[in-house]
Design a protein around this motif. Structure first.
Motif, mmCIF file in Angstrom:
data_model
loop_
_atom_site.group_PDB
_atom_site.id
_atom_site.type_symbol
_atom_site.label_atom_id
_atom_site.label_comp_id
_atom_site.label_asym_id
_atom_site.label_seq_id
_atom_site.Cartn_x
_atom_site.Cartn_y
_atom_site.Cartn_z
ATOM 1 N N TYR A 191 0.709 4.619 -2.210
ATOM 2 C CA TYR A 191 -0.412 5.561 -2.032
ATOM 3 C C TYR A 191 -0.086 6.662 -1.037
ATOM 4 C CZ TYR A 191 -3.427 2.312 -4.589
ATOM 5 O OH TYR A 191 -3.974 1.518 -5.546
ATOM 6 N N HIS B 191 1.029 11.339 -9.369
ATOM 7 C CA HIS B 191 -0.219 10.695 -8.956
ATOM 8 C C HIS B 191 0.045 9.206 -8.756
ATOM 9 C CE1 HIS B 191 -0.095 10.001 -13.292
ATOM 10 N NE2 HIS B 191 -0.893 8.955 -13.090
ATOM 11 N N ARG B 192 -0.900 8.547 -8.132
ATOM 12 C CA ARG B 192 -0.774 7.136 -7.838
ATOM 13 C C ARG B 192 -1.880 6.393 -8.565
ATOM 14 N NH1 ARG B 192 1.206 11.249 -5.580
ATOM 15 N NH2 ARG B 192 -0.757 11.556 -4.473
ATOM 16 N N ILE B 193 -1.517 5.292 -9.229
ATOM 17 C CA ILE B 193 -2.544 4.434 -9.808
ATOM 18 C C ILE B 193 -2.302 3.013 -9.319
ATOM 19 C CG2 ILE B 193 -2.969 5.800 -11.889
ATOM 20 C CD1 ILE B 193 -1.157 3.805 -13.390
ATOM 21 N N LEU C 76 -5.033 -5.622 -15.071
ATOM 22 C CA LEU C 76 -4.444 -4.439 -14.433
ATOM 23 C C LEU C 76 -4.329 -3.296 -15.449
ATOM 24 C CD1 LEU C 76 -3.074 -3.069 -11.963
ATOM 25 C CD2 LEU C 76 -0.885 -3.944 -12.817
ATOM 26 N N GLY D 179 3.414 6.844 -8.332
ATOM 27 C CA GLY D 179 3.291 5.545 -7.685
ATOM 28 C C GLY D 179 2.426 4.595 -8.479
ATOM 29 N N PHE D 180 2.774 3.315 -8.410
ATOM 30 C CA PHE D 180 2.025 2.288 -9.151
ATOM 31 C C PHE D 180 1.884 1.066 -8.244
ATOM 32 C CE2 PHE D 180 1.820 0.262 -13.733
ATOM 33 C CZ PHE D 180 0.522 -0.146 -13.479
ATOM 34 N N HIS D 181 0.669 0.830 -7.785
ATOM 35 C CA HIS D 181 0.346 -0.333 -6.946
ATOM 36 C C HIS D 181 -0.112 -1.420 -7.903
ATOM 37 C CE1 HIS D 181 -2.729 -2.166 -3.911
ATOM 38 N NE2 HIS D 181 -1.544 -2.712 -3.731
ATOM 39 N N THR D 182 0.673 -2.469 -8.067
ATOM 40 C CA THR D 182 0.407 -3.405 -9.164
ATOM 41 C C THR D 182 -0.238 -4.695 -8.675
ATOM 42 O OG1 THR D 182 2.601 -4.455 -9.201
ATOM 43 C CG2 THR D 182 2.372 -2.363 -10.361
ATOM 44 N N ILE D 183 0.251 -5.826 -9.145
ATOM 45 C CA ILE D 183 -0.372 -7.101 -8.788
ATOM 46 C C ILE D 183 0.630 -7.993 -8.060
ATOM 47 C CG2 ILE D 183 -2.295 -7.232 -10.392
ATOM 48 C CD1 ILE D 183 -0.474 -8.416 -12.464
ATOM 49 N N HIS D 184 0.090 -9.042 -7.480
ATOM 50 C CA HIS D 184 0.870 -9.829 -6.535
ATOM 51 C C HIS D 184 2.117 -10.445 -7.180
ATOM 52 C CE1 HIS D 184 1.506 -11.381 -2.684
ATOM 53 N NE2 HIS D 184 0.699 -12.418 -2.671
ATOM 54 N N CYS E 38 4.199 -7.714 -17.821
ATOM 55 C CA CYS E 38 4.334 -6.738 -16.740
ATOM 56 C C CYS E 38 5.397 -5.689 -17.087
ATOM 57 C CB CYS E 38 4.676 -7.436 -15.424
ATOM 58 S SG CYS E 38 3.247 -8.278 -14.718
ATOM 59 N N ALA E 39 6.510 -6.119 -17.667
ATOM 60 C CA ALA E 39 7.535 -5.159 -18.072
ATOM 61 C C ALA E 39 6.955 -4.207 -19.114
ATOM 62 C CB ALA E 39 8.755 -5.885 -18.621
ATOM 63 N N ALA F 60 8.931 -6.994 -12.107
ATOM 64 C CA ALA F 60 8.865 -7.015 -13.573
ATOM 65 C C ALA F 60 8.361 -5.671 -14.095
ATOM 66 C CB ALA F 60 7.954 -8.152 -14.036
ATOM 67 N N ILE F 61 7.375 -5.113 -13.410
ATOM 68 C CA ILE F 61 6.825 -3.822 -13.836
ATOM 69 C C ILE F 61 7.863 -2.716 -13.639
ATOM 70 C CG2 ILE F 61 5.063 -2.076 -13.253
ATOM 71 C CD1 ILE F 61 3.126 -4.509 -12.913
ATOM 72 N N THR G 245 11.017 -3.130 -13.669
ATOM 73 C CA THR G 245 12.064 -3.354 -14.672
ATOM 74 C C THR G 245 11.691 -2.680 -15.990
ATOM 75 O OG1 THR G 245 12.782 -5.427 -13.646
ATOM 76 C CG2 THR G 245 13.297 -5.149 -15.970
ATOM 77 N N GLY G 246 10.456 -2.914 -16.437
ATOM 78 C CA GLY G 246 10.016 -2.290 -17.691
ATOM 79 C C GLY G 246 10.022 -0.772 -17.596
ATOM 80 N N ASN H 206 10.455 -15.521 -8.949
ATOM 81 C CA ASN H 206 11.157 -15.550 -10.235
ATOM 82 C C ASN H 206 11.586 -14.146 -10.662
ATOM 83 O OD1 ASN H 206 12.194 -17.059 -12.368
ATOM 84 N ND2 ASN H 206 10.410 -16.611 -13.644
ATOM 85 N N HIS H 207 10.671 -13.196 -10.528
ATOM 86 C CA HIS H 207 11.009 -11.826 -10.952
ATOM 87 C C HIS H 207 12.082 -11.226 -10.055
ATOM 88 C CE1 HIS H 207 7.523 -12.643 -13.230
ATOM 89 N NE2 HIS H 207 6.688 -12.466 -12.233
ATOM 90 N N ARG I 106 0.830 -1.216 0.000
ATOM 91 C CA ARG I 106 0.000 0.000 0.000
ATOM 92 C C ARG I 106 0.860 1.261 0.000
ATOM 93 N NH1 ARG I 106 -5.454 -1.104 1.210
ATOM 94 N NH2 ARG I 106 -5.755 -3.231 0.481
ATOM 95 N N PHE J 170 8.629 -0.348 -26.996
ATOM 96 C CA PHE J 170 9.127 -1.335 -26.025
ATOM 97 C C PHE J 170 8.413 -2.650 -26.260
ATOM 98 C CE2 PHE J 170 9.099 -3.770 -22.162
ATOM 99 C CZ PHE J 170 10.327 -3.529 -21.554
ATOM 100 N N TYR K 255 3.484 2.610 -18.557
ATOM 101 C CA TYR K 255 3.334 3.589 -17.477
ATOM 102 C C TYR K 255 4.424 4.659 -17.588
ATOM 103 C CZ TYR K 255 3.289 5.363 -12.659
ATOM 104 O OH TYR K 255 3.256 6.167 -11.562
ATOM 105 N N ARG L 215 4.464 -9.157 -8.992
ATOM 106 C CA ARG L 215 4.968 -8.714 -10.296
ATOM 107 C C ARG L 215 5.627 -7.332 -10.274
ATOM 108 N NH1 ARG L 215 4.479 -13.815 -10.860
ATOM 109 N NH2 ARG L 215 2.329 -14.498 -10.644
ATOM 110 N N GLU M 57 11.907 -13.077 -18.139
ATOM 111 C CA GLU M 57 12.119 -14.396 -17.562
ATOM 112 C C GLU M 57 10.911 -15.311 -17.738
ATOM 113 O OE1 GLU M 57 12.396 -11.542 -16.031
ATOM 114 O OE2 GLU M 57 11.271 -11.434 -14.136
#
Lengths: 355, 623
Positions: free
Chosen positions: A61, B464-466, B330, A67-72, B300-301, A77-78, A80-81, A106-107, A58, B263, B307, A74, B293
């Motif tokens: 926020y 901002h936060r998403i 997502l 900020g980016f609250h993503t998924i379990h 996700c990358a 990986a996010i 990294t991108g 893994n990530h 959290r 990308f 983003y 990951r 990987e």
């Protein structure tokens, strides 16, 4: 960056109130991070907090940066991108022991393997909190939780061993109860170029209260903590001076002054050692046989993945020239169909590079 | 030199077949490229096993080791690789046995006599030698000692025998070049570039090519040679592209038009990997290709890159799309642009990974948790992939949404002649960025598209936060308010529906109303188009609508369907679009399904059309 405005801690607090349980270690970590951010000299818009899922996640926020609250699992990986696409950003990832080491294992190791320049704060409370008490990959064997009423059978991961095993260029450990020390470690992580793992031993006051008490307890912490300092011998304890000595290839605790042991016999910490062997020794040192090492286990210089990607793009641009669509379309064998009734075709080129 | 009759043909279908290590894909694509450059229109069907070098001569069912490449070339529009080959080049008995079943009587079989040994015949399961037992009497047989003649031609070269033997495919190609009056230069040029660092191998392959050509010319094996005149293509510059290449070109172009970095986050999977291979070449265009990987990290990358302000792509096939579905939701929830390319293959699970199918449509439309509508587009042929990539990028950025692009193995590996567009005539892709930090709200929407604006990290004042938690309308703050959740869900759905207002109405080929409308999508375009035009030529009341937009469906499609007495939907699945149409329009379409890993033949569609027409009530037939 002379035009960067001077920021204060409160510039980094978002308008949303933190909603962790009263007494949660996460609040202390948030405080420390908010305090460190203005000291980094990075404009707020260039800082991004990325998280996965769990109590710790959290976190974004409550920060007034991006900020980016993503998924379990990951977030690595996010992040990294994001960092590859936009290497100017200061990317901070917030994760927990379940998020980073179980579903996101893994990530986690692959981010480390690539040495992507992200700062990864791993809040380790040895429990799943948000899902209300199931054992995590760092819970000790035998832990009684809602999902293991007769004790867990799983062997636990050491976040440090896993990170060092994956050849992390930076690994440090701190505790949620000592904010100044945590801040100094966060500053070290921020200064590191590459994947910087900071494991924060964090207390879940509801589901796993006291999990790190042995390390954090005020009364005994000087005996139970080994504060690592580069170039200094690994000595701990206030009343009795103890140290870490290497016996063959096994570290052992010895008491200075006993059996003729002097400071010269004690292992000297070298966070810059190119081989991760010493850092791995440290990662294996656990209660109650050893003090808990805190501080920077390893900080070595290595090229970061994001830098290398962009360097390669630049090098190839220099070699081949900036890509133009016309050149792209006409790479490979092309021919012209003429408007004449004869409809004679002409092979234009057979010299493309892209077959 | 023997003087031959030269017979003019308006089209011809040739199939090259051998073991998977024989270089048949290369031989076929060389023949294809040369034919394209001399001006023929063409469509190809590469068909290869999943094994890289399977044992010689083993039959499908045991291990599908035979690899083939079929190409139809012609002077008139060629929309399919041809129902039945006119010529089969078979490099061994197994290749002959596997492919003979599709060869019509009277077709020409060109066989490598050197490979018809007792051992190979036995491996192929031949009880007797088909060359002598009369079983091939109905065919025109051309037998040549291709392997032996190749070795003879290369006798002087200092190479090992296996290296020399490997050149036999170019010998066979040389024979075909003579037979169809094609120049050698394009292939010799290719050989020189390919083997630039191994001049001896370059020499060997060039020698084999010209030896095959001259052998065919002098050996009097063929009664005649053939001329397939150039197609009447629209004037302009052309090159041949595979579907995967065209997608890569389209994506690079889209990024340029949008002035965004490109990308690609991906993980190797057949038959999508060539998109990664292609995009990895173009670093001077600023393309970042990230081999992650796993499939989940790949999407996700890409989402992280989106983003961060990139035009982000992830490419995969069906099983990979399943792994990506959580991250897609997502992307839907955070309303970030993203293009997911699914190059479909025969499934479920690993299925037949190198064979084509259209069975991921329902997964693309519905395969996610929550109410998660998404835009879905499908490519129809290799060259169409370029246009679809551009449109997908346009929609993703304009509506701030992920877009799924469905291709398939047949389109991905097939090639077509692509009319090169003028880069100056391409439309720009407009990215909407917020400009006023004071008024900025992350989820404030454009009135026309309902897309939110795209503020990216680095933009001062727009911090901002998403995230995945439900957002309060406009502000984006976490909200568990029940009514807000319903509102946001509705907005996300409405936004996708809005796309239909921005894309052209569905076009129809043929009568505006009538007895039968054939609706197709994806890679079946060529066979359906050909079958429908054939039926129309015979005066039948049949029209064709080929869909690119599968979600949202074209805004006029419902009305269009009512103008025909019946709708036929041919698909390489068990009726997935048919189900969607029935649900959307309350109709009962007729289905025509095939699930063999192979594209439709024109004949199969035509039979479906005839059956659908015959099933109409008699009074209707009298109309």
């Amino acid at each position: 960056m002379s035009d960067t405005p001077i920021l204060s801690k409160k510039d980094f607090a978002s308008e949303q109130d933190a909603r962790w349980c009263p007494g949660c270690g996460d609040d202390a970590i948030l405080n420390a991070v908010e305090a460190v951010m203005p000291t980094l000299g990075i404009p707020k818009e260039k800082i991004v907090f990325v998280s996965g899922i769990g109590c710790s996640s959290r976190f974004p926020y409550y920060m007034a940066s991006y900020g980016f609250h993503t998924i379990h699992g990951r977030a690595a990986a996010i992040a990294t991108g994001l960092k590859i696409s936009n290497p100017d950003l200061s990317v901070w990832m917030i994760s927990g022991d379940g998020d980073a080491l179980s579903i996101g294992g893994n990530h986690f190791i692959h981010a480390i393997r690539r040495n992507i320049d992200i700062k990864l704060l791993l809040f380790n409370n040895e429990i799943y909190g948000l899902t209300k008490s199931q054992y995590s990959p760092t819970s000790p064997s035998g832990q009684v939780t809602k999902s293991t009423p007769y004790g867990s059978l799983d062997r636990s991961f050491s976040a440090a061993s896993l990170s060092i095993g994956a050849e992390a260029t930076f690994f440090a450990r701190a505790v949620d109860t000592e904010p100044k020390y945590l801040q100094s470690i966060l500053q070290r992580a921020a200064a590191h170029q590459g994947t910087a793992i900071v494991e924060v031993l964090q207390n879940c006051v509801i589901f796993n209260d006291g999990a790190h008490k042995w390390t954090t307890d005020r009364a005994s912490r000087s005996e139970n903590q080994l504060r690592l300092e580069h170039g200094k011998p690994m000595i701990f304890g206030d009343t009795v001076k103890q140290g870490i000595r290497l016996n063959g290839i096994t570290p052992e605790v010895v008491t200075l002054g006993e059996n003729g042991i002097t400071e010269g016999d004690i292992l000297v910490h070298d966070e810059k050692a190119s081989e991760p062997t010493l850092a791995y020794f440290l990662s294996r040192m656990r209660a109650p046989d050893f003090p808990t090492p805190l501080g920077v286990f390893r900080a070595v210089e290595a090229p970061t993945y994001d830098q290398q990607i962009h360097q390669q793009l630049e090098d190839i641009k220099v070699k081949k020239g900036d890509g133009q669509l016309r050149k792209l379309f006409f790479s490979g064998d092309t021919w012209e169909v003429k408007a004449s009734a004869e409809n004679q075709n002409e092979a234009l080129s057979a010299g493309g590079n892209h077959d | 030199m023997t003087t031959k009759d030269r017979i003019e043909l308006d089209r011809v279908t040739i199939r090259f077949a051998g073991d998977s290590g024989d270089g048949m894909q290369l031989t076929g694509s060389q023949f294809t490229n040369t034919s394209a450059i001399v001006g023929n229109d063409l469509t190809t069907l590469p068909d290869f096993p999943a094994e890289i070098r399977s044992p010689v001569g083993i039959l499908p069912g045991v291990s599908t080791g035979v690899s083939s490449f079929q190409v139809q070339i012609g002077e008139i529009d060629v929309y399919t690789p041809g129902d039945e080959p006119d010529v089969l080049v078979a490099m061994n008995p197994a290749a002959l046995k596997v492919n003979l079943e599709v060869m019509p009587k009277g077709a020409t079989l060109i066989l490598d006599l050197s490979s018809f040994t007792i051992r190979n015949l036995d491996k192929a399961g031949y009880k007797s030698n088909p060359l002598t037992d009369g079983s091939l009497d109905a065919y025109h047989l051309i037998q040549a000692e291709i392997t032996k003649l190749t070795l003879n031609a290369l006798e002087q070269l200092d190479l090992e025998a296996p290296d020399k033997t490997r050149c036999k495919n170019f010998f066979a190609l040389g024979m075909m070049y003579w037979m169809y009056n094609r120049p050698l230069e394009l292939s010799t040029g290719w050989i020189e570039r390919k083997f630039a660092h191994t001049p001896l191998l370059a020499e060997a392959n060039k020698l084999a090519l010209s030896a095959g050509y001259h052998y065919a010319q002098t050996a009097d094996l063929m009664p005649s040679t053939f001329e397939v005149r150039p197609a009447q293509l629209e004037p302009g510059f052309y090159r041949s592209v595979s579907g995967n290449q065209a997608l890569a070109l389209g994506l690079i172009t889209a990024a340029k038009q949008a002035d965004l970095p490109l990308f690609l986050g991906t993980y190797p999977i057949t038959p999508a990997s060539d998109i990664l291979h292609e995009l990895s070449k173009y670093k001077e265009y600023g393309v970042i290709s990230f081999q992650a990987e796993d499939e989940i990290a790949a999407v996700c990358a890409a989402l992280g890159a989106s983003y961060g302000g990139s035009l982000a792509i992830t490419s995969t096939s069906g099983p990979g799309m399943s792994l990506k579905s959580e991250a897609l939701s997502l992307a839907i929830k955070t309303e970030l642009p993203l293009i997911l390319i699914d190059v479909q293959r025969a499934g479920p699970s690993t299925g037949i990974p190198t064979k084509t199918e259209q069975s991921d449509l329902l997964q693309a439309l519905y395969g996610r948790h929550g109410e998660s509508p998404i835009c879905v587009l499908a490519c129809s042929r290799p060259t169409d992939c370029f246009d679809v990539a551009l449109e997908a990028a346009q929609i993703a950025v304009q509506f701030m949404t992920p877009v799924i692009v469905l291709s398939d193995g047949y389109i991905a590996n097939g090639t077509g002649s692509w009319k090169i567009p003028d880069p100056d005539q391409l439309k720009p892709i407009i990215v909407r960025r917020p400009t006023d930090p004071e008024a900025f709200k992350p989820y404030a929407r454009d009135e026309a598209t309902l897309g939110r604006s795209w503020a990216i990290p680095g933009m001062a004042g727009f911090e901002h936060r998403i995230g995945g938690l439900e957002s309060q309308n406009e502000t984006g703050n976490i909200s568990y308010d029940p009514l807000n959740h319903e509102l946001m869900s509705q907005l996300r759905a409405d936004k996708i529906q809005r796309i239909a207002e921005f894309v052209p109405e569905q076009a129809v080929l043929g009568p505006e109303s009538g007895k039968l409308l054939v609706i197709s999508w994806g890679g079946t375009y060529g066979s359906v188009y050909s079958a429908v035009t054939q039926a129309q030529g015979e005066g039948l009341s049949v029209a064709h609508a080929h869909l690119r937009h599968l979600n949202p469906l074209p805004r006029n499609l419902g009305e269009l369907i009512t103008r025909y007495q019946q709708v036929l939907v041919p698909e390489l699945n068990f009726g997935q679009l048919a189900k969607v149409l029935n649900i959307h329009y309350g109709t009962q379409v007729k289905t025509l399904n095939k699930l063999q890993g192979q594209p439709f033949k024109i004949r199969e569609i035509r039979d479906g059309i005839d059956a659908a027409l015959a099933s109409l009530p008699l009074e209707a037939l009298d109309v």
